[in-house]
Design an enzyme around this catalytic site. Structure first.
Site, PDB file in Angstrom:
ATOM      1  N   ASP A  70      37.631  38.065  53.848  1.00  0.00           N
ATOM      2  CA  ASP A  70      37.973  39.284  53.110  1.00  0.00           C
ATOM      3  C   ASP A  70      36.741  40.163  53.269  1.00  0.00           C
ATOM      4  OD1 ASP A  70      38.040  41.307  51.156  1.00  0.00           O
ATOM      5  OD2 ASP A  70      39.495  40.167  50.000  1.00  0.00           O
ATOM      6  N   HIS A  71      36.852  41.214  54.062  1.00  0.00           N
ATOM      7  CA  HIS A  71      35.624  41.941  54.433  1.00  0.00           C
ATOM      8  C   HIS A  71      34.941  42.565  53.218  1.00  0.00           C
ATOM      9  CE1 HIS A  71      38.149  45.584  54.463  1.00  0.00           C
ATOM     10  NE2 HIS A  71      37.037  46.299  54.430  1.00  0.00           N
TER      11      HIS A  71
ATOM     12  N   HIS B 186      41.463  42.284  48.381  1.00  0.00           N
ATOM     13  CA  HIS B 186      40.261  43.002  47.945  1.00  0.00           C
ATOM     14  C   HIS B 186      40.227  43.275  46.432  1.00  0.00           C
ATOM     15  CE1 HIS B 186      40.265  43.482  52.191  1.00  0.00           C
ATOM     16  NE2 HIS B 186      40.910  44.617  52.248  1.00  0.00           N
TER      17      HIS B 186
HETATM   18  C1  BG6 Z   1      41.799  46.928  54.935  1.00  0.00           C
HETATM   19  C2  BG6 Z   1      43.163  47.498  54.779  1.00  0.00           C
HETATM   20  O1  BG6 Z   1      41.803  45.567  54.604  1.00  0.00           O
HETATM   21  O2  BG6 Z   1      40.893  47.608  54.087  1.00  0.00           O
HETATM   22  C3  BG6 Z   1      43.156  48.986  55.087  1.00  0.00           C
HETATM   23  O3  BG6 Z   1      44.068  46.850  55.650  1.00  0.00           O
HETATM   24  C4  BG6 Z   1      42.089  49.684  54.274  1.00  0.00           C
HETATM   25  O4  BG6 Z   1      44.419  49.555  54.836  1.00  0.00           O
HETATM   26  C5  BG6 Z   1      40.765  48.972  54.389  1.00  0.00           C
HETATM   27  O5  BG6 Z   1      41.980  51.000  54.764  1.00  0.00           O
HETATM   28  C6  BG6 Z   1      39.735  49.553  53.441  1.00  0.00           C
HETATM   29  O6  BG6 Z   1      38.494  49.005  53.718  1.00  0.00           O
HETATM   30  P1  BG6 Z   1      37.158  49.820  53.490  1.00  0.00           P
HETATM   31  O7  BG6 Z   1      36.078  48.863  53.809  1.00  0.00           O
HETATM   32  O8  BG6 Z   1      37.222  51.002  54.401  1.00  0.00           O
HETATM   33  O9  BG6 Z   1      37.210  50.242  52.045  1.00  0.00           O
END
Ligand code: BG6
Length: 477
Positions: free
Chosen positions: A167-168, A230
Site C-alpha cells: 500500500d504505497h 489507503h
Molecule cells: C492509487 C489510486 O492507489 O492512489 C489512485 O489507485 C489515486 O486512484 C492514488 O490517484 C493516489 O495516490 P497519491 O499518492 O497520489 O495520493
C-alpha cells in the site's frame, strides 16, 4: 528483481524512478539486476530506452546496464521456463546472488496465475540459496470472497513471509511520521482519546479525474480504489493502540485489532452513514473538465462512485462515542490528503465579552499532501481595544525542514529487499477490511443511485455528504 507488467504505467512512473534513485544513493544490494517481463515484444535495448524517463544521465548510465527484458505471456509456462534460464544466465554473467524479488505490476486478474506459474517453474521455492519474495499491488481481491480465493491460490505457493502486499501510502514519510508523532512524544498520547477528542476527519481529495484509467476504475470505484486500503490504513495509524515495538507483527497486530473495533455499517440506515457521488462536468482551476461518464472507457450511464463519505464508529474504550468521518473523491477542488483530529471545546469560556462566541476548539492536522507537515491550531488574543480571540496555527513544515520527501516506493522496495514487512499489509488485515466494505458494496450494487452525477467537478462532493457529520463541518470548504 523481476517486474511483471514492465511495460506499464506503474513501472515507468513509480518503480523505475525509485530504483534509479535508490541506486544513486548506493543503497541497493550489489550487483542488482532488473528483468522486465511483459507481452510486448521488446528487447533489452528497447526496455532501457523506454524507461529512461527523466533520469539524470550519469545515474542512468550505470543503472541501465543492469536492465534486461524478456517477452512472454503471464499465463504461458514456456515463458517462465525461459525466465528461469535467463535469470540463471544473468546471475552467472553479473555474479549476482540468488535472491529474487518478483513484482506484480500487472492487472489484478493475473496475480493468481503468475504466482501459480512461478511455483510450477520452481521459481518461488526458497531452497536455502537465498530468498524469494513477491510484491503484490492493490487491489487484493474485489470483495471478501475473491480476496479469500486469491489468498488461497497464492498461499498454495508462498508462505506469508514471502508475500509483500503493498500500500504505497505506508511508504510516505508523513504517514510514518504520524507514528513518530504519536508514539515518540509523551505530551499528545494522554489526550488521544474520547475524553479530549471530539471527532476525526480523514480527507483524500484529488483534483484529477480518472485520466486513462477508466477501464480499471469502472470495475473499482472509490471504495475499492481508496477506502479499502489507503483510507483504512490512515484510520488505523491515527487510532490504533501503541504497538510494543516498531516491528512487523507488533504493528500489524494493532492495526488488525483496530479494524476489529470498527462497528459494521448499519445497512438499514445506510444513508446516515455512507454517501456516494459521481462527478459531472465542471471546472478545475478555472478550466472546464468532462463528466466521469464522458471519460474514455467509461459507460455513458455508469453508476460507479467517484466519491464517498463515511461515518465510522469504533467500539473500544479509547474511542467510544467519537465519530470518524472519512471522505475521498476524484475531481474535487484540489489535492488534499489530511487527517484532522479535532479536540473538544473548552467547557466554559470565562471571557465575558466573548460569551456569545462559540468556545475555542483545537485541531491537530496531519497534512500528507500537498504541503507535508503537522499543524496545531489554538486560540490567541487578537490585538484590539475589546477582547477578541482567533485561531492560529503552530506548524511543522516538512519541506522547509528536510526538503522534499522521497517517493514512497523507495522506502517500500528497500524494506522488501531487507525482509521487513512492517509497512506491508498482512492477510488478516485484508480480510477484515473486506469484511467491513463488502456489505456496503453489495448494498450499493443492489440499489443503484438515481441521482448520478451528483456533484460537479470542482466541488467537495455531493451536498448529502454534509448530512453525515452530525452538524459538524468538513474542513477546507
Ligand atoms: C492509487 C489510486 O492507489 O492512489 C489512485 O489507485 C489515486 O486512484 C492514488 O490517484 C493516489 O495516490 P497519491 O499518492 O497520489 O495520493
Amino acid at each position: 528483481m523481476v517486474i511483471f507488467g514492465a511495460t506499464g504505467d506503474l513501472t515507468r512512473r513509480k518503480l523505475m524512478p525509485s530504483l534509479v534513485s535508490l541506486a544513486a544513493k548506493g543503497v541497493l544490494p550489489q550487483p542488482f539486476n532488473v528483468v522486465g517481463y511483459a507481452i510486448e515484444s521488446w528487447d533489452d535495448q528497447r526496455f532501457r530506452e523506454q524507461l529512461r524517463g527523466e533520469a539524470d544521465p550519469a545515474q542512468w548510465q550505470g543503472f541501465a546496464a543492469n536492465l534486461f527484458y524478456l517477452s512472454g505471456d503471464f499465463r504461458d509456462p514456456a515463458g517462465y521456463a525461459r525466465l528461469r534460464e535467463r535469470l540463471a544466465q544473468i546471475d552467472a554473467q553479473t555474479g549476482a546472488h540468488d535472491n529474487r524479488l518478483f513484482y506484480l505490476a500487472t492487472p489484478p486478474s493475473f496475480y493468481g496465475d503468475i504466482v501459480r506459474q512461478l511455483g510450477a517453474a520452481g521459481l518461488a521455492r526458497e531452497d536455502g540459496h537465498g530468498w524469494r519474495r513477491v510484491v503484490i499491488e492493490k487491489p487484493f481481491g474485489r470483495d471478501l470472497a475473491s480476496a479469500r480465493a486469491l489468498d488461497h491460490e497464492i498461499g498454495a505457493v508462498l508462505k506469508e513471509s514471502q508475500i509483500y502486499r503493498i500500500d504505497h501510502y505506508l511508504g510516505k514519510e508523513t504517514v510514518q511520521n504520524l507514528l513518530v508523532f504519536r508514539f515518540g512524544n509523551r505530551i499528545f498520547e494522554p489526550l488521544w482519546n474520547r475524553e479530549y477528542i471530539d471527532h476525526v476527519q480523514i480527507t483524500m481529495a484529488e483534483s484529477l479525474g480518472v485520466e486513462q484509467r477508466g477501464k480499471y476504475y469502472e470495475e473499482a470505484g472509490v471504495i475499492r480504489d481508496m477506502f479499502q486500503n489507503h483510507m483504512l490504513q490512515l484510520l488505523c495509524l491515527v487510532a490504533m493502540e501503541p504497538p510494543v515495538a516498531f516491528e512487523a507483527d507488533a504493528v500489524r497486530d494493532e492495526t488488525a485489532k483496530l479494524l476489529r473495533a470498527i462497528r459494521p455499517l448499519p445497512l438499514d440506515d445506510l444513508h446516515a452513514w455512507a454517501v456516494r457521488g459521481q462527478y459531472g462536468a465542471g471546472q478545475i482551476d478555472g478550466q472546464p473538465v468532462a463528466a466521469y461518464r464522458a471519460e474514455p472507457n467509461v459507460a455513458p450511464d455508469s453508476t460507479t462512485p467517484t466519491f464517498a463519505a463515511l461515518k465510522l464508529r469504533l467500539d473500544n474504550w479509547r474511542w467510544d462515542g467519537v465519530p470518524f468521518y472519512l471522505r475521498s473523491g476524484k475531481r474535487m477542488p484540489r489535492k488534499l490528503t489530511e487527517i484532522a483530529v479535532r479536540f473538544k471545546r473548552t467547557p466554559h469560556l470565562m471571557f465575558r465579552p466573548l460569551r456569545d462566541r462559540a468556545p475555542g476548539a483545537n485541531t491537530i492536522a496531519f497534512n500528507l499532501q500537498p504541503d507535508e507537515g503537522i499543524a496545531l491550531s489554538f486560540e490567541v488574543k487578537q490585538p484590539s481595544d475589546e477582547l477578541r480571540m482567533r485561531s492560529v496555527d503552530m506548524r511543522f513544515d516538512y519541506d522547509a525542514m528536510f526538503g522534499e520527501p522521497p517517493e514512497s516506493y523507495e522506502a517500500l522496495l528497500l524494506d522488501c529487499m531487507q525482509g521487513d514487512q512492517t509497512l506491508f499489509v498482512r492477510v488478516d488485515w485484508v480480510d477484515l477490511a473486506w469484511r467491513l466494505f463488502t456489505p456496503l458494496l453489495e448494498a450499493w450494487a443492489i440499489a443503484p443511485p438515481d441521482d448520478f452525477p451528483n456533484y460537479p467537478a470542482g466541488a467537495w462532493g455531493p451536498p448529502a455528504a454534509n448530512m453525515l457529520t452530525d452538524n459538524r463541518r468538513w474542513r477546507n470548504e
